[in-house]
Motif scaffolding. Structure first.
Motif, PDB file in Angstrom:
ATOM      1  N   ASN A   1       1.482  13.222  11.599  1.00  0.00           N
ATOM      2  CA  ASN A   1       1.101  14.773  11.708  1.00  0.00           C
ATOM      3  C   ASN A   1       1.528  15.662  10.305  1.00  0.00           C
ATOM      4  O   ASN A   1       3.203  15.967  10.752  1.00  0.00           O
ATOM      5  N   GLY A   2       0.657  16.546  10.564  1.00  0.00           N
ATOM      6  CA  GLY A   2       1.280  17.317   9.410  1.00  0.00           C
ATOM      7  C   GLY A   2       2.212  17.445   8.210  1.00  0.00           C
ATOM      8  O   GLY A   2       2.936  18.060   7.528  1.00  0.00           O
ATOM      9  N   THR A   3       2.406  15.772   7.513  1.00  0.00           N
ATOM     10  CA  THR A   3       3.148  15.389   6.082  1.00  0.00           C
ATOM     11  C   THR A   3       2.178  15.624   4.871  1.00  0.00           C
ATOM     12  O   THR A   3       0.938  15.769   5.438  1.00  0.00           O
ATOM     13  N   THR A   4       2.475  16.070   4.188  1.00  0.00           N
ATOM     14  CA  THR A   4       1.977  16.204   2.861  1.00  0.00           C
ATOM     15  C   THR A   4       1.974  15.298   2.040  1.00  0.00           C
ATOM     16  O   THR A   4       3.125  14.505   1.962  1.00  0.00           O
ATOM     17  N   MET A   5       0.976  14.397   1.291  1.00  0.00           N
ATOM     18  CA  MET A   5       1.612  13.648   0.960  1.00  0.00           C
ATOM     19  C   MET A   5       1.548  13.385  -0.705  1.00  0.00           C
ATOM     20  O   MET A   5       1.314  13.994  -1.219  1.00  0.00           O
ATOM     21  N   LEU A   6       2.720  12.717  -0.958  1.00  0.00           N
ATOM     22  CA  LEU A   6       3.153  12.513  -1.984  1.00  0.00           C
ATOM     23  C   LEU A   6       2.474  11.684  -3.298  1.00  0.00           C
ATOM     24  O   LEU A   6       1.776  10.752  -2.557  1.00  0.00           O
ATOM     25  N   THR A   7       2.434  11.982  -4.232  1.00  0.00           N
ATOM     26  CA  THR A   7       2.039  11.129  -5.295  1.00  0.00           C
ATOM     27  C   THR A   7       2.523   9.842  -4.660  1.00  0.00           C
ATOM     28  O   THR A   7       2.086   8.375  -5.347  1.00  0.00           O
ATOM     29  N   THR A   8       3.756   9.439  -4.577  1.00  0.00           N
ATOM     30  CA  THR A   8       4.189   8.273  -4.058  1.00  0.00           C
ATOM     31  C   THR A   8       3.838   7.095  -2.994  1.00  0.00           C
ATOM     32  O   THR A   8       3.398   6.199  -2.822  1.00  0.00           O
ATOM     33  N   GLU A   9       3.126   8.143  -1.931  1.00  0.00           N
ATOM     34  CA  GLU A   9       2.792   7.406  -1.009  1.00  0.00           C
ATOM     35  C   GLU A   9       1.730   7.036  -1.304  1.00  0.00           C
ATOM     36  O   GLU A   9       0.703   6.063  -1.168  1.00  0.00           O
ATOM     37  N   TRP A  10       0.988   8.342  -1.974  1.00  0.00           N
ATOM     38  CA  TRP A  10      -0.611   7.374  -2.747  1.00  0.00           C
ATOM     39  C   TRP A  10      -0.900   6.564  -3.376  1.00  0.00           C
ATOM     40  O   TRP A  10      -1.285   5.707  -3.494  1.00  0.00           O
ATOM     41  N   ALA A  11       0.182   5.736  -4.764  1.00  0.00           N
ATOM     42  CA  ALA A  11       0.550   5.076  -5.473  1.00  0.00           C
ATOM     43  C   ALA A  11       0.746   4.170  -4.446  1.00  0.00           C
ATOM     44  O   ALA A  11      -0.049   2.930  -4.491  1.00  0.00           O
ATOM     45  N   LYS A  12       1.781   4.052  -3.353  1.00  0.00           N
ATOM     46  CA  LYS A  12       1.992   2.916  -2.852  1.00  0.00           C
ATOM     47  C   LYS A  12       0.876   2.592  -1.291  1.00  0.00           C
ATOM     48  O   LYS A  12       0.027   1.151  -1.029  1.00  0.00           O
ATOM     49  N   PHE A  13       0.143   3.627  -0.734  1.00  0.00           N
ATOM     50  CA  PHE A  13      -1.555   4.043  -0.133  1.00  0.00           C
ATOM     51  C   PHE A  13      -2.785   2.825  -1.045  1.00  0.00           C
ATOM     52  O   PHE A  13      -2.993   1.595  -1.135  1.00  0.00           O
ATOM     53  N   ASP A  14      -2.228   2.943  -2.849  1.00  0.00           N
ATOM     54  CA  ASP A  14      -3.294   2.524  -3.289  1.00  0.00           C
ATOM     55  C   ASP A  14      -2.951   0.957  -3.591  1.00  0.00           C
ATOM     56  O   ASP A  14      -4.032  -0.225  -3.280  1.00  0.00           O
ATOM     57  N   LEU A  15      -1.592   0.595  -4.042  1.00  0.00           N
ATOM     58  CA  LEU A  15      -1.311  -1.102  -4.107  1.00  0.00           C
ATOM     59  C   LEU A  15      -1.377  -1.568  -2.897  1.00  0.00           C
ATOM     60  O   LEU A  15      -2.399  -2.685  -3.028  1.00  0.00           O
ATOM     61  N   ASN A  16      -0.971  -0.833  -1.885  1.00  0.00           N
ATOM     62  CA  ASN A  16      -1.443  -1.523  -0.119  1.00  0.00           C
ATOM     63  C   ASN A  16      -2.697  -2.151  -0.180  1.00  0.00           C
ATOM     64  O   ASN A  16      -3.235  -3.007   0.478  1.00  0.00           O
ATOM     65  N   LEU A  17      -3.994  -1.342  -1.070  1.00  0.00           N
ATOM     66  CA  LEU A  17      -5.654  -0.662  -0.379  1.00  0.00           C
ATOM     67  C   LEU A  17      -6.189  -1.978  -1.533  1.00  0.00           C
ATOM     68  O   LEU A  17      -6.661  -3.086  -0.965  1.00  0.00           O
ATOM     69  N   ALA A  18      -4.994  -2.386  -2.931  1.00  0.00           N
ATOM     70  CA  ALA A  18      -5.805  -3.374  -3.786  1.00  0.00           C
ATOM     71  C   ALA A  18      -5.404  -4.632  -2.829  1.00  0.00           C
ATOM     72  O   ALA A  18      -6.520  -5.438  -3.525  1.00  0.00           O
ATOM     73  N   GLN A  19      -4.177  -4.767  -2.564  1.00  0.00           N
ATOM     74  CA  GLN A  19      -2.991  -6.426  -2.226  1.00  0.00           C
ATOM     75  C   GLN A  19      -4.403  -6.572  -0.954  1.00  0.00           C
ATOM     76  O   GLN A  19      -4.499  -7.765  -0.994  1.00  0.00           O
ATOM     77  N   ALA A  20      -4.669  -5.262   0.231  1.00  0.00           N
ATOM     78  CA  ALA A  20      -5.619  -5.761   0.754  1.00  0.00           C
ATOM     79  C   ALA A  20      -7.266  -6.340   0.267  1.00  0.00           C
ATOM     80  O   ALA A  20      -7.208  -7.111   0.724  1.00  0.00           O
ATOM     81  N   LEU A  21      -7.740  -5.266  -0.332  1.00  0.00           N
ATOM     82  CA  LEU A  21      -8.608  -6.322  -1.049  1.00  0.00           C
ATOM     83  C   LEU A  21      -8.407  -7.578  -1.821  1.00  0.00           C
ATOM     84  O   LEU A  21      -9.432  -7.948  -1.717  1.00  0.00           O
ATOM     85  N   ASN A  22      -7.563  -7.761  -2.325  1.00  0.00           N
ATOM     86  CA  ASN A  22      -7.793  -8.953  -3.033  1.00  0.00           C
ATOM     87  C   ASN A  22      -7.116 -10.041  -2.175  1.00  0.00           C
ATOM     88  O   ASN A  22      -6.695 -11.573  -2.633  1.00  0.00           O
ATOM     89  N   GLY A  23      -6.315  -9.859  -1.146  1.00  0.00           N
ATOM     90  CA  GLY A  23      -6.424 -10.724   0.344  1.00  0.00           C
ATOM     91  C   GLY A  23      -5.014 -11.934   0.201  1.00  0.00           C
ATOM     92  O   GLY A  23      -5.016 -12.732  -0.125  1.00  0.00           O
ATOM     93  N   VAL A  24      -4.413 -10.638  -0.510  1.00  0.00           N
ATOM     94  CA  VAL A  24      -2.543 -11.280  -0.847  1.00  0.00           C
ATOM     95  C   VAL A  24      -1.900 -12.286   0.912  1.00  0.00           C
ATOM     96  O   VAL A  24      -1.367 -13.164   0.317  1.00  0.00           O
ATOM     97  N   ASP A  25      -2.530 -11.381   1.833  1.00  0.00           N
ATOM     98  CA  ASP A  25      -1.752 -12.118   2.690  1.00  0.00           C
ATOM     99  C   ASP A  25      -2.289 -12.781   3.432  1.00  0.00           C
ATOM    100  O   ASP A  25      -1.829 -14.294   4.083  1.00  0.00           O
TER     101      ASP A  25
END
Lengths: 467, 286
Positions: free
Chosen positions: A12-36
């Motif tokens: 709560n109250g965190t300002t999303m940093l660019t690196t966090e968005w990038a991490k979020f994007d990477l994780n999302l991509a991995q999730a979409l591709n079922g890496v695990d």
């Protein structure tokens, strides 16, 4: 489909940093591709339609109760040389196939009877050849095997039945072998059982083991032939067969043909006195076989009384064989009582009406003879001297090697071939009562074993190609 | 894969606030976003999806692992194509074969009756005999026989397919054109299986079968209305007990035929072929 979450933490109250968005994007991509990877149970069916389809270049595994359900018109398309493959422990990697022996061919054809009742092949006559003293030659049955290409044939079990009680165990038990024949050279047979695996010789035959008692030689029997050589099936080059030899021998039953002592002559007409008989004056014993009153047929001594050894009914069972020593028409031939009412049939030879050797008799070049019954060898002889005059006073010692000869008086006899006797006159026509194993036998000599089926066992089947 | 669209938008410099949670922009909103994405990725609600391009699983869904369907059907409306080249195959698990579950697959196998044998009695109860007629490839009841009290008999090993269900066997024969009356007893047929010890089991046991004679024997029917109907090619369907599955690991299968007998029976019937109808439940080797 998988269990990967985006793994972001939301503070709560965190300002999303660019690196966090990038991490979020990477994780999302991995999730979409079922890496695990992972296990997932969708709540509803997932359907992919259109024409693009899914290409899977990795193994596609269906397990547990999963099903593969093609329902279109193209079904399953295999690439060149591809077939469904069985897992290493798949039950389909081995199979057993039962073949009826009726698919085979008997030799001689007339010596085998296809049984209407149960589809078995019953030996009804052997090639009886009493001339060589070795008893009947075995009749054979050759049954083709429908094999599974690419598999290894490990064994063939012959199932047969002894349908009629024997008095003694046959001297020679049935035997069989599994062979393959080259399509390129039909004379090239390769046996599939080695001596180490139970064959009696290099020819690959396996013989039935003699039971301890004759009582055991009755009913269902089997003979297993282990195949340990030449046994990887290759239908592109070979045919596969089982060759069966029926039991043989004079002392066994049903093949125990009773061969009586030779008689001096056999009648050609209704006899009203005992001399002459077929041109033989006062024969010591003779066979009267053409009496108007057939009940008077039989073997008599000179003078009209019963000949020694012929005084009882059991001395003359159906099938008894009587050699005839002399006579213009029947000398040197054999007669067999073809029914139990004193009906007699002559036994032909493949050499036609070959006369029996006679003493002090002229024979021209290439005249043929067979020895007298007392000196039978099983071979046929030709007179090969161009200057011959006549035979000697005593019968020669006949050679038994084809191509060799013996001098007899002023003639020379060459041994030219085995004397084959056809079984035709021995074969009883089947009657209704020979259909069941335990009652097989009212047909004359229809007492042979009943060969029912072959049970072939294959292993090493790696795929489910069409067979 | 899934039809769930993530119901969200991203704004530059957005600060998630509890005060608006779980509404738009709150931390709860992001939690919900994650959950919805998760469900979306996993296709929770299923979908029908038309791909713009082919989806290629180069190494399974991840880590070079295979694509596994566990306990659920993998349905293909347009079939499966295996174009990976020689050596790449459909691998069956233990006891598995390619099944054809819905109604199976119907196939026919024809047995030429001339592959069989005449098995007639020579004496007393019949003098009928069959012999092979090379001009027709059929078994012909020998014309020289005059006594048809017992009828000629024919037995023939039957072509079968292992593990298939045998439905019926259709016999084709051509009665002699010389008939002047319908025979007293038309031919009878039977299909049997025999085990290795010679024990025989008929494959029809229903005594209500039309033409039932007994012990699996069924007589040709219906009886022709006149002899003219018994002078040309006819067929007869021998029904098999429902659910009869061929087992060549234990049995051999045979066709048995008794030719016509009795008054007005004559020689000269041709027996051509028997066509067996099978239904295959799977594609294991026959």
């Amino acid at each position: 489909m998988h269990n990967t979450r985006v793994r972001s933490s939301w503070v709560n109250g965190t300002t999303m940093l660019t690196t966090e968005w990038a991490k979020f994007d990477l994780n999302l991509a991995q999730a979409l591709n079922g890496v695990d990877g992972g296990f997932w149970a969708p709540q509803n069916q997932i359907t992919i339609n259109g024409s693009s389809g899914i290409s899977v270049v990795c193994p596609l595994i269906l397990e547990h109760s999963a099903q593969f359900l093609p329902s279109g018109t193209s079904f399953v398309v295999l690439d060149d040389n591809d077939f469904p493959t069985y897992s290493p422990t798949h039950l389909g990697r081995q199979r057993t196939i039962v073949y009826p022996c009726m698919l085979g061919k008997g030799y001689p054809r007339v010596a085998w009877r296809p049984r209407f009742f149960d589809g078995g092949m019953q030996a009804v006559a052997g090639t009886v050849d009493i001339s060589d003293g070795n008893g009947p030659l075995p009749v054979r049955l050759i049954v083709p095997l429908r094999c599974h290409d690419g598999a290894t044939l490990t064994s063939v079990t012959l199932h047969f039945r002894v349908g009629f009680a024997h008095k003694d165990l046959p001297p020679t038990m049935p035997k069989a072998r599994v062979v393959r024949m080259s399509n390129a050279n039909s004379e090239k047979l390769a046996p599939m059982t080695s001596v180490a695996a139970g064959a009696t010789g290099d020819d690959g035959f396996v013989q039935v083991t003699k039971p301890a008692t004759v009582a055991l030689w009755m009913g269902a029997q089997s003979l297993e032939m282990v195949c340990d050589q030449n046994n990887v099936i290759d239908l592109s080059q070979f045919d596969y067969y089982v060759e069966i030899f029926e039991e043989t021998g004079l002392t066994g039953y049903p093949w125990s043909l009773l061969v009586k002592p030779a008689v001096g002559a056999a009648s050609t007409t209704n006899l009203t006195s005992d001399s002459p008989v077929d041109g033989v004056t006062n024969p010591t014993t003779y066979l009267a076989k053409q009496q108007t009153n057939s009940q008077l047929n039989g073997v008599y001594a000179h003078g009209g009384g019963a000949a020694p050894g012929y005084s009882h009914a059991e001395d003359m069972p159906q099938g008894v064989v009587i050699p005839v020593d002399e006579g213009d028409a029947n000398g040197g031939t054999y007669f067999q009582m073809s029914s139990n009412i004193q009906q007699w049939s002559g036994i032909p030879t493949t050499a036609g009406d070959v006369p029996t050797w006679k003493a002090l008799t002229e024979y021209g070049f290439l005249s043929y003879v067979i020895p007298t019954p007392a000196h039978s060898t099983g071979f046929l002889y030709a007179q090969v001297s161009s200057t011959a005059v006549s035979t000697g006073s005593t019968e020669p010692t006949w050679p038994t090697v084809i191509g060799t000869s013996v001098t007899d008086g002023t003639v020379e006899w060459a041994c030219i071939s085995e004397l084959q006797r056809t079984p035709t006159n021995y074969v009883g026509r089947a009657q209704e009562d020979d259909e069941t194993p335990q009652n097989a036998g009212f047909g004359f000599f229809a007492h042979g074993n009943i060969y029912q089926s072959l049970e072939a066992h294959f292993e090493g089947i790696v795929d489910g190609r069409f067979q | 894969m899934a039809r769930i669209n993530i119901d969200s938008a991203y704004f530059q410099g957005l600060v998630p606030l509890y005060s608006v949670s779980p509404g738009s922009g709150g931390a709860g909103w992001f939690e919900q976003l994650d959950a919805v994405q998760y469900a979306s990725i996993n296709g929770d609600l299923g979908s029908t999806h038309t791909t713009t391009f082919q989806i290629v699983f180069g190494a399974g869904l991840a880590s070079d692992q295979p694509l596994i369907f566990s306990g659920s059907p993998f349905a293909l409306g347009q079939g499966l194509q295996n174009f990976l080249g020689s050596g790449t195959r459909i691998l069956h698990g233990d006891s598995d074969y390619v099944n054809i579950p819905s109604g199976g697959y119907t196939l026919y196998l024809i047995t030429n009756l001339s592959d069989g044998y005449d098995a007639s009695f020579f004496f007393s109860n019949s003098s009928g005999r069959f012999y092979f007629d090379p001009s027709t490839g059929s078994f012909l009841n020998y014309a020289a026989n005059g006594n048809y009290l017992g009828g000629a008999r024919l037995i023939c090993p039957m072509e079968v397919h292992h593990n298939a269900t045998l439905v019926n066997v259709v016999f084709w024969l051509t009665p002699s054109a010389s008939h002047v009356a319908v025979p007293e007893s038309l031919p009878t047929f039977r299909v049997v299986r025999v085990d290795n010890e010679g024990n025989v089991t008929p494959l029809q046991t229903d005594p209500t079968t039309a033409g039932w004679v007994g012990d699996g024997w069924v007589q040709f029917n219906p009886i022709p209305g006149s002899f003219a109907g018994w002078t040309f090619l006819v067929s007869f369907t021998y029904a098999i007990d429902i659910g009869t599955i061929i087992d060549t690991t234990q049995y051999s299968y045979f066709i048995q035929i008794n030719d016509e007998t009795g008054a007005s029976a004559i020689a000269g019937n041709y027996y051509h072929a028997a066509r067996a109808q099978f239904v295959f439940g799977d594609l294991q080797p026959g």
